[in-house]
Scaffold this active site. Structure first.
Site, PDB file in Angstrom:
ATOM      1  N   GLN A   1      71.433 -27.945  14.828  1.00 58.11           N
ATOM      2  CA  GLN A   1      70.806 -27.935  13.504  1.00 58.11           C
ATOM      3  C   GLN A   1      71.893 -28.038  12.433  1.00 58.11           C
ATOM      4  O   GLN A   1      72.597 -27.073  12.162  1.00 58.11           O
ATOM      5  CB  GLN A   1      69.973 -26.657  13.332  1.00 58.11           C
TER       6      GLN A   1
ATOM      7  N   LYS B   1      60.898 -34.656  -8.519  1.00 55.65           N
ATOM      8  CA  LYS B   1      60.589 -33.841  -9.701  1.00 55.65           C
ATOM      9  C   LYS B   1      61.765 -33.699 -10.665  1.00 55.65           C
ATOM     10  O   LYS B   1      61.586 -33.225 -11.790  1.00 55.65           O
ATOM     11  CB  LYS B   1      60.094 -32.463  -9.285  1.00 55.65           C
TER      12      LYS B   1
ATOM     13  N   TYR C   1      67.600 -14.061   7.723  1.00 55.46           N
ATOM     14  CA  TYR C   1      66.716 -14.496   6.643  1.00 55.46           C
ATOM     15  C   TYR C   1      65.872 -13.332   6.120  1.00 55.46           C
ATOM     16  O   TYR C   1      65.305 -12.562   6.892  1.00 55.46           O
ATOM     17  CB  TYR C   1      65.781 -15.609   7.111  1.00 55.46           C
TER      18      TYR C   1
ATOM     19  N   TYR D   1      68.495 -29.740   8.508  1.00 55.75           N
ATOM     20  CA  TYR D   1      68.059 -28.774   7.505  1.00 55.75           C
ATOM     21  C   TYR D   1      68.449 -29.288   6.124  1.00 55.75           C
ATOM     22  O   TYR D   1      69.258 -30.210   5.996  1.00 55.75           O
ATOM     23  CB  TYR D   1      68.600 -27.373   7.784  1.00 55.75           C
TER      24      TYR D   1
ATOM     25  N   LEU E   1      65.519 -32.219   1.912  1.00 57.76           N
ATOM     26  CA  LEU E   1      65.167 -32.669   0.566  1.00 57.76           C
ATOM     27  C   LEU E   1      66.294 -32.419  -0.437  1.00 57.76           C
ATOM     28  O   LEU E   1      66.090 -32.557  -1.642  1.00 57.76           O
ATOM     29  CB  LEU E   1      63.887 -31.971   0.098  1.00 57.76           C
TER      30      LEU E   1
ATOM     31  N   SER F   1      73.977 -24.484  15.603  1.00 56.45           N
ATOM     32  CA  SER F   1      73.859 -24.950  14.231  1.00 56.45           C
ATOM     33  C   SER F   1      75.252 -25.076  13.631  1.00 56.45           C
ATOM     34  O   SER F   1      76.132 -24.257  13.913  1.00 56.45           O
ATOM     35  CB  SER F   1      73.015 -23.971  13.410  1.00 56.45           C
ATOM     36  N   ASN F   2      75.441 -26.109  12.820  1.00 56.77           N
ATOM     37  CA  ASN F   2      76.711 -26.345  12.134  1.00 56.77           C
ATOM     38  C   ASN F   2      77.870 -26.578  13.108  1.00 56.77           C
ATOM     39  O   ASN F   2      79.011 -26.186  12.848  1.00 56.77           O
ATOM     40  CB  ASN F   2      77.034 -25.166  11.197  1.00 56.77           C
TER      41      ASN F   2
END
Length: 301
Positions: A168, A208, A51, A197, A200, A146-147
């Site tokens: 995750q 929005k 990241y 993860y 949203l 993860s995954n």
């Protein structure tokens, strides 16, 4: 902020995803976001070596400073960073990646060390053996992945020694794969915590984005996004109406719906501003009933 069990860890129900640090957030902005998270009761910070071009770990460590003992750091390895750091899950690479992360974070231990994605070129027993050695050395407290699929989780569980306490994977009202591929059920049966993860769906579940209206200025989503479809916009409108009819926001529905699953340990959500952190924390406050959950499924059917 309530906490849930993740192996030997007690993690806040809402975690802070640190993928924006070093990319959309400079060090000063990272400091503001981290401070807001701590002030809001978040104790679980999820990052990865890749990241922000490795700066996410650096910025997180600097922003935490002397508060390290008060929080839980989760980071990941395994995705290629550059030619000198090709990723993967071979033991020699794991040892080097862990030491590099410790240095960038400015700490001598990682609370949750996760393989970012499966590496089919390396027997999982070799990977687990290397991770077990890190636990023995005291550099890592708990292990995660993860995954991973159900088959991959089961293969890892056959190894001797410390096991994965978390997986995750992507999970949201719009991405129900952990249900259809049985990862959610496997987590519940084996007491492995699911860390969703993209809770949203790239902002589609914030309220929005509205059908027939232009995209808000400064938004990251674009017309080519996999999420921005007429079907999803219609579903989002229906979920928004349902939330408002019950005196809540769509954001609150998105978080509370995930936390209604007992296998979910913490919902990982990124933020670039302190107000986003506070909104995410406040969103985990709607105790959905079985009847409400059934109504939500009907809206999405």
């Amino acid at each position: 902020m309530k906490t849930r069990s993740l192996g030997s860890l007690q993690v806040s129900e809402v975690g802070l995803g640190c993928n924006n640090f070093g990319m959309r957030c400079d060090l000063a902005q990272t400091q503001l976001v981290v401070d807001a998270a701590l002030d809001s009761g978040i104790n679980f910070f999820d990052t990865a070596d890749i990241y922000g071009g490795t700066n996410s770990e650096v910025f997180l460590g600097q922003a935490l400073g002397k508060r390290r003992a008060d929080i839980l750091i989760a980071t990941k390895f395994g995705i290629k960073i550059d030619d000198d750091r090709p990723g993967g899950a071979r033991p020699e690479y794991i040892f080097k990646a862990c030491d590099d992360s410790l240095q960038r974070l400015g700490t001598d231990y990682i609370d949750l060390y996760q393989i970012h994605r499966p590496d089919e070129t390396v027997p999982i027993a070799e990977t687990m053996g290397a991770l077990r050695e890190l636990v023995i050395q005291g550099k890592v407290r708990e292990l995660g992945c993860s995954n991973f699929s159900v088959a991959q989780l089961r293969a890892a569980a056959e190894s001797i020694g410390p096991q994965f306490v978390s997986v995750q994977n992507e999970y949201s009202l719009f991405a129900r794969q952990p249900e259809t591929d049985s990862v959610l059920a496997e987590c519940a049966a084996t007491h492995v915590g699911l860390l969703p993860y993209f809770p949203l769906a790239s902002g589609m579940l914030t309220g929005k984005y509205r059908k027939g209206q232009p995209l808000p200025e400064g938004t990251r989503i674009n017309a080519e996004s996999r999420w921005l479809t007429d079907e999803n916009l219609t579903k989002a409108e229906a979920l928004l109406a349902f939330s408002e009819a019950h005196g809540h926001t769509l954001l609150e529905l998105a978080f509370s719906w995930l936390l209604a699953r007992s296998a979910v340990s913490s919902v990982i959500a990124g933020a670039t501003k302190p107000e986003q952190v506070r909104a995410n924390v406040a969103a985990a406050s709607w105790p959905l009933t079985d009847d409400e959950l059934a109504q939500i499924d009907a809206l999405l059917a």
